[in-house]
Design an enzyme around this catalytic site. Structure first.
Site, mmCIF file in Angstrom:
data_model
loop_
_atom_site.group_PDB
_atom_site.id
_atom_site.type_symbol
_atom_site.label_atom_id
_atom_site.label_comp_id
_atom_site.label_asym_id
_atom_site.label_seq_id
_atom_site.Cartn_x
_atom_site.Cartn_y
_atom_site.Cartn_z
ATOM 1 N N VAL A 189 16.697 2.457 -12.631
ATOM 2 C CA VAL A 189 15.381 1.841 -12.826
ATOM 3 C C VAL A 189 14.763 2.274 -14.151
ATOM 4 C CG1 VAL A 189 13.040 1.726 -11.856
ATOM 5 C CG2 VAL A 189 14.990 1.871 -10.329
ATOM 6 N N CYS A 190 14.049 1.344 -14.802
ATOM 7 C CA CYS A 190 13.211 1.675 -15.958
ATOM 8 C C CYS A 190 11.959 0.805 -15.885
ATOM 9 C CB CYS A 190 13.973 1.482 -17.272
ATOM 10 S SG CYS A 190 14.320 -0.241 -17.693
ATOM 11 N N ARG A 191 11.294 0.586 -16.989
ATOM 12 C CA ARG A 191 10.061 -0.202 -16.973
ATOM 13 C C ARG A 191 10.344 -1.682 -16.778
ATOM 14 N NH1 ARG A 191 6.527 -3.180 -19.952
ATOM 15 N NH2 ARG A 191 7.843 -3.262 -21.767
ATOM 16 N N MET A 232 10.296 -1.521 -13.119
ATOM 17 C CA MET A 232 9.045 -1.208 -12.429
ATOM 18 C C MET A 232 7.998 -2.310 -12.596
ATOM 19 S SD MET A 232 9.468 1.526 -10.686
ATOM 20 C CE MET A 232 7.796 1.991 -10.243
#
Length: 94
Positions: free
Chosen positions: A58-60, A86
């Protein structure tokens, strides 16, 4: 590269999530139970991961996690990118 939607991640029981955002981004809100390993440190922290487990990355927005997923996969890990990051996560955050 394998991908999964945030909705699909929400339905998983105890997923192994690696958040590759920077520490200051994670402090602002992260998926409960996720492990923070910033993308720039990932290659130095591979020893903390288990090749028998499956990881959701996961990242932004999904770009950094995509690079991390490809990197982990090339090193023999089972990694799946959470599409949209996210920005598309509607579940709980800490």
């Amino acid at each position: 590269m394998k991908e999964i939607t945030p909705k699909e991640v929400e339905r998983l029981v105890n997923p192994n999530i690696i958040d590759v955002r920077e520490t200051d981004e994670v402090v602002a809100g992260h998926i409960p139970g996720s492990l923070n390993i910033p993308l720039g440190l990932l290659e130095f922290r591979l020893h903390e991961l288990d090749k028998t487990k499956e990881y959701i990355i996961v990242c932004r927005s999904g770009a950094r996690s995509g690079r991390a997923t490809e990197f982990l996969s090339s090193h023999g890990f089972h990694a799946t990118n959470m599409a949209g990051g996210m920005m598309n996560w509607e579940g709980n955050v800490q």
